[in-house]
Design an enzyme around this catalytic site. Structure first.
Site, PDB file in Angstrom:
ATOM      1  N   ASP A 400       0.855  -1.194   0.000  1.00 50.39           N
ATOM      2  CA  ASP A 400       0.000   0.000   0.000  1.00 50.39           C
ATOM      3  C   ASP A 400       0.894   1.247   0.000  1.00 50.39           C
ATOM      4  O   ASP A 400       1.790   1.381   0.834  1.00 50.39           O
ATOM      5  CB  ASP A 400      -0.909  -0.020   1.249  1.00 50.39           C
ATOM      6  CG  ASP A 400      -1.970   1.052   1.216  1.00 50.39           C
ATOM      7  OD1 ASP A 400      -3.175   0.686   1.118  1.00 50.39           O
ATOM      8  OD2 ASP A 400      -1.617   2.265   1.272  1.00 50.39           O
ATOM      9  N   GLU A 443      -4.955   2.238  -4.110  1.00 49.82           N
ATOM     10  CA  GLU A 443      -3.493   2.254  -4.169  1.00 49.82           C
ATOM     11  C   GLU A 443      -2.917   1.037  -3.480  1.00 49.82           C
ATOM     12  O   GLU A 443      -1.772   1.014  -3.041  1.00 49.82           O
ATOM     13  CB  GLU A 443      -2.965   3.572  -3.578  1.00 49.82           C
ATOM     14  CG  GLU A 443      -2.715   3.619  -2.096  1.00 49.82           C
ATOM     15  CD  GLU A 443      -3.948   3.512  -1.194  1.00 49.82           C
ATOM     16  OE1 GLU A 443      -5.014   3.072  -1.684  1.00 49.82           O
ATOM     17  OE2 GLU A 443      -3.828   3.804  -0.018  1.00 49.82           O
TER      18      GLU A 443
HETATM   19  N1  LIG Z   1      -5.191   8.950  -8.550  1.00 49.36           N
HETATM   20  C1  LIG Z   1      -5.853   7.898  -8.014  1.00 49.36           C
HETATM   21  N2  LIG Z   1      -6.088   7.895  -6.723  1.00 49.36           N
HETATM   22  C2  LIG Z   1      -6.720   6.823  -6.176  1.00 49.36           C
HETATM   23  C3  LIG Z   1      -7.135   5.760  -6.904  1.00 49.36           C
HETATM   24  N3  LIG Z   1      -7.752   4.869  -6.061  1.00 49.36           N
HETATM   25  C4  LIG Z   1      -7.668   5.387  -4.827  1.00 49.36           C
HETATM   26  N4  LIG Z   1      -7.077   6.559  -4.879  1.00 49.36           N
HETATM   27  C5  LIG Z   1      -6.828   7.445  -3.790  1.00 49.36           C
HETATM   28  O1  LIG Z   1      -5.945   6.862  -2.900  1.00 49.36           O
HETATM   29  C6  LIG Z   1      -6.116   7.531  -1.662  1.00 49.36           C
HETATM   30  C7  LIG Z   1      -6.026   6.578  -0.512  1.00 49.36           C
HETATM   31  O2  LIG Z   1      -6.035   7.336   0.681  1.00 49.36           O
HETATM   32  P1  LIG Z   1      -6.077   6.717   2.135  1.00 49.36           P
HETATM   33  O3  LIG Z   1      -6.853   5.401   2.043  1.00 49.36           O
HETATM   34  O4  LIG Z   1      -6.655   7.669   3.018  1.00 49.36           O
HETATM   35  O5  LIG Z   1      -4.622   6.376   2.500  1.00 49.36           O
HETATM   36  P2  LIG Z   1      -3.283   7.201   2.390  1.00 49.36           P
HETATM   37  O6  LIG Z   1      -3.555   8.559   2.052  1.00 49.36           O
HETATM   38  O7  LIG Z   1      -2.510   6.474   1.255  1.00 49.36           O
HETATM   39  O8  LIG Z   1      -2.658   7.033   3.680  1.00 49.36           O
HETATM   40  P3  LIG Z   1      -2.048   5.684   4.301  1.00 49.36           P
HETATM   41  O9  LIG Z   1      -2.462   4.549   3.506  1.00 49.36           O
HETATM   42  O10 LIG Z   1      -2.551   5.626   5.630  1.00 49.36           O
HETATM   43  O11 LIG Z   1      -0.597   5.886   4.193  1.00 49.36           O
HETATM   44  C8  LIG Z   1      -7.425   8.239  -1.757  1.00 49.36           C
HETATM   45  O12 LIG Z   1      -7.228   9.662  -1.808  1.00 49.36           O
HETATM   46  C9  LIG Z   1      -8.038   7.759  -3.023  1.00 49.36           C
HETATM   47  O13 LIG Z   1      -8.826   8.735  -3.645  1.00 49.36           O
HETATM   48  C10 LIG Z   1      -6.895   5.800  -8.295  1.00 49.36           C
HETATM   49  O14 LIG Z   1      -7.221   4.921  -9.051  1.00 49.36           O
HETATM   50  N5  LIG Z   1      -6.229   6.919  -8.772  1.00 49.36           N
END
Ligand SMILES: Nc1nc2c(ncn2[C@@H]2O[C@H](COP(=O)(O)OP(=O)(O)OP(=O)(O)O)[C@@H](O)[C@H]2O)c(=O)[nH]1
Length: 527
Positions: A400, A443
């Site tokens: 992740d 992600e």
């Molecule tokens: N650009 C993009 N962003 C994505 C996609 N899928 C998920 N996200 C973003 O990934 C982010 C995940 O955020 P969080 O789950 O809060 O986790 P984090 O910000 O990575 O923090 P930690 O995992 O705790 O380190 C979110 O802002 C989603 O909108 C995608 O396909 N494209």
């Protein structure tokens, strides 16, 4: 779409039906033509045979009459020497009767019609004058003559053959004549009866009055025919044959000829039905002989039909299973021995290829993540389920990206997508060919490592973490990634539990400060 009707006739049935119909039509036509040719040949040969038979009988009768005239001519000369000498006349009559046994009676008549001599003895006739038309004609015409048939005063049906008597000075003295009885077993019976055929052919002779002088049906002798095209033709001097009905309406194949020195008609004929009787046997024999060849032909047709339809049936069967895995092998095994079948097989092989390509691309699309090109969640679940069915050891990495939300928030979603793709590429590069890299969602990634120990998995995880942390991500700079590792041999048999354990350790890595790998629970607690 039109569906195959269950009762639709098959190609084999169609070919058989049409071939059999064609064969039957040809056979019937051949038999009909053969029948016609044979019938015409039989009729022609029978007509010709009867014409020859009639000619032969006419010729025999003509010879008999010539001979009779010759004998009578000699007697005329003998009696002319001393016509007034009764003893000479009697001696000559006796000699003539003895010489020609076909003469039933001999008459010597003077120019007035008076009987001068009659032999065998018919004393009451001598001195009487004969006034019958036939005698009067002989006296009048004064030439060798054969009368038509007539009934004498004594009730006999006769023909009178006569020769004139001339003196040395050329004076007409009378006639020497012989009566030939018609009804008795006389000369005509001998001449014609000898030629009797046992195939229904019979002959009759008629004089110029159409009176029967001879008929194989003897009681009819003396009967006058009302009409007869054959007799009429012969009396006209013709010699030929015709296919005509007789007086009873029975069709006859008749030959006819004229007895030239008497203007008599000879007809030889056979009922048409009797002449054609051999035809039935002939046709039956022909049919019997055709049967074995016909059976061989039928077997050949059946074999040929089978050979033609078999590949088509097999091709049709395979065409219903184009997507089956072994269809190409099935198609190649079919003996498509003729051009059309080979072309269909080739077309089907092409279709199989296209169906496979289509299915392949569809299944790849169904199992891939559109953004990163890694396997999607469904493919990952399928792989883990497949591993559940085996005893194979494997490890799972749950990955992740750290603080990815910030990337989106700072650089925008599109840049976030580029970053996701780059991280996915790093994960892919750091794994082996047999490993399965998946995007589990957002992600988050999962890497399945078959035949991997926990230690080996940890090393790979560490390599990924290090590479991500040290790789410049376009527009973003550097990113870090947290990874949880679990292994079947250490943690659990079930993939669900292994994945859960990897997630827990990932969570441990996050809570432990991120940008790290956690591979056992002790590390979670210490993190
Ligand atoms: N650009 C993009 N962003 C994505 C996609 N899928 C998920 N996200 C973003 O990934 C982010 C995940 O955020 P969080 O789950 O809060 O986790 P984090 O910000 O990575 O923090 P930690 O995992 O705790 O380190 C979110 O802002 C989603 O909108 C995608 O396909 N494209």
């Amino acid at each position: 779409m039109k569906y195959l009707r269950p009762n639709a006739i098959g190609l084999r049935g169609l070919i058989l039906t049409f071939v059999l119909l064609a064969v039957m039509a040809t056979l019937c036509n051949s038999l009909w033509v053969a029948y016609g040719v044979q019938r015409d040949a039989l009729i022609h040969s029978r007509l010709e045979a009867n014409r020859a038979y009639a000619s032969k009988v006419a010729s025999s009768i003509g010879q008999f009459l010539s001979s009779a005239h010759h004998h009578l001519g000699y007697s005329s000369q003998m009696v002319a020497r001393d016509f007034g000498n009764p003893q000479l006349l009697k001696d000559e009559a006796v000699r003539l009767h003895a010489q020609d046994t076909d003469f039933n009676a001999v008459r010597i008549i003077d120019a007035s019609g008076k009987v001068l001599q009659a032999y065998p003895d018919q004393a009451h006739l001598i001195g009487t004058t004969l006034r019958s038309d036939e005698i009067q004609q002989a006296l009048k015409e004064r030439r060798p003559l054969v009368s038509h048939a007539y009934v004498t005063v004594t009730g006999n049906l006769i023909v009178f053959i006569s020769n004139p008597i001339f003196s040395a000075a050329g004076e007409f003295l009378g006639v020497v004549g012989a009566s030939v009885f018609i009804r008795d077993q006389g000369v005509l019976h001998t001449l014609i009866g000898n030629h009797y055929h046992h195939d229904g052919t019979y002959a009759f002779v008629a004089d110029d009055n159409r009176r029967l002088l001879y008929h194989s049906d003897h009681p009819r002798i003396g009967e006058v025919l009302t009409s007869s095209p054959t007799v009429d033709a012969a009396l006209r001097g013709e010699n030929g044959a015709m296919d005509v009905p007789n007086l009873k309406g029975i069709q006859m194949l008749a030959g006819y000829a004229q007895v030239k020195n008497a203007n008599w008609a000879v007809v030889a004929q056979q009922p048409r039905a009797l002449a054609l009787a051999p035809l039935e046997t002939l046709m039956r024999d022909m049919l019997i002989k055709i049967v074995p060849a016909g059976l061989v032909g039928l077997i050949l047709i059946l074999l040929g039909t089978m050979l033609i339809t078999r590949p088509l049936q097999q091709l049709a069967k395979s065409a219903n299973r184009l997507s089956a895995p072994n269809t190409s092998e099935e198609l190649n095994a079919i003996n498509a021995w003729y051009r059309e079948a080979a072309a269909i097989r080739q077309a089907l092989l092409g279709s199989v290829q296209r169906v496979r390509q289509k299915i392949g691309s569809l299944s790849q699309a169904a199992q891939s993540d559109a953004l990163t090109g890694l396997a999607n969640r469904r493919a990952m679940d399928a792989s883990l389920q497949a591993l559940d069915q085996t005893e194979r050891d494997y490890a799972v990495l749950a990955l992740d990206i750290d603080h990815f939300k910030r990337v989106n928030d700072t650089f925008g979603h599109d840049v976030g997508d580029i970053a996701l793709k780059q991280v996915a590429a790093i994960i892919q590069q750091c794994s082996r060919a047999e490993d399965l890299a998946c995007r589990a969602g957002g992600e988050e990634f999962v890497l399945v490592l078959p035949e991997s120990s926990l230690e080996a998995a940890r090393d790979i995880a560490e390599r990924i973490r290090h590479t991500v942390a040290t790789t410049e991500i376009a527009q973003v700079g550097t990113l870090t990634i947290s990874i949880g590792v679990a292994c079947r041999s250490v943690d659990s048999q079930a993939s669900g539990a292994i994945l859960k354990r990897a997630d827990q350790r990932l969570y441990g890595a996050k809570t432990g400060g991120r940008n790290r790998v956690v591979a056992d629970d002790a590390e979670v607690q210490s993190a």
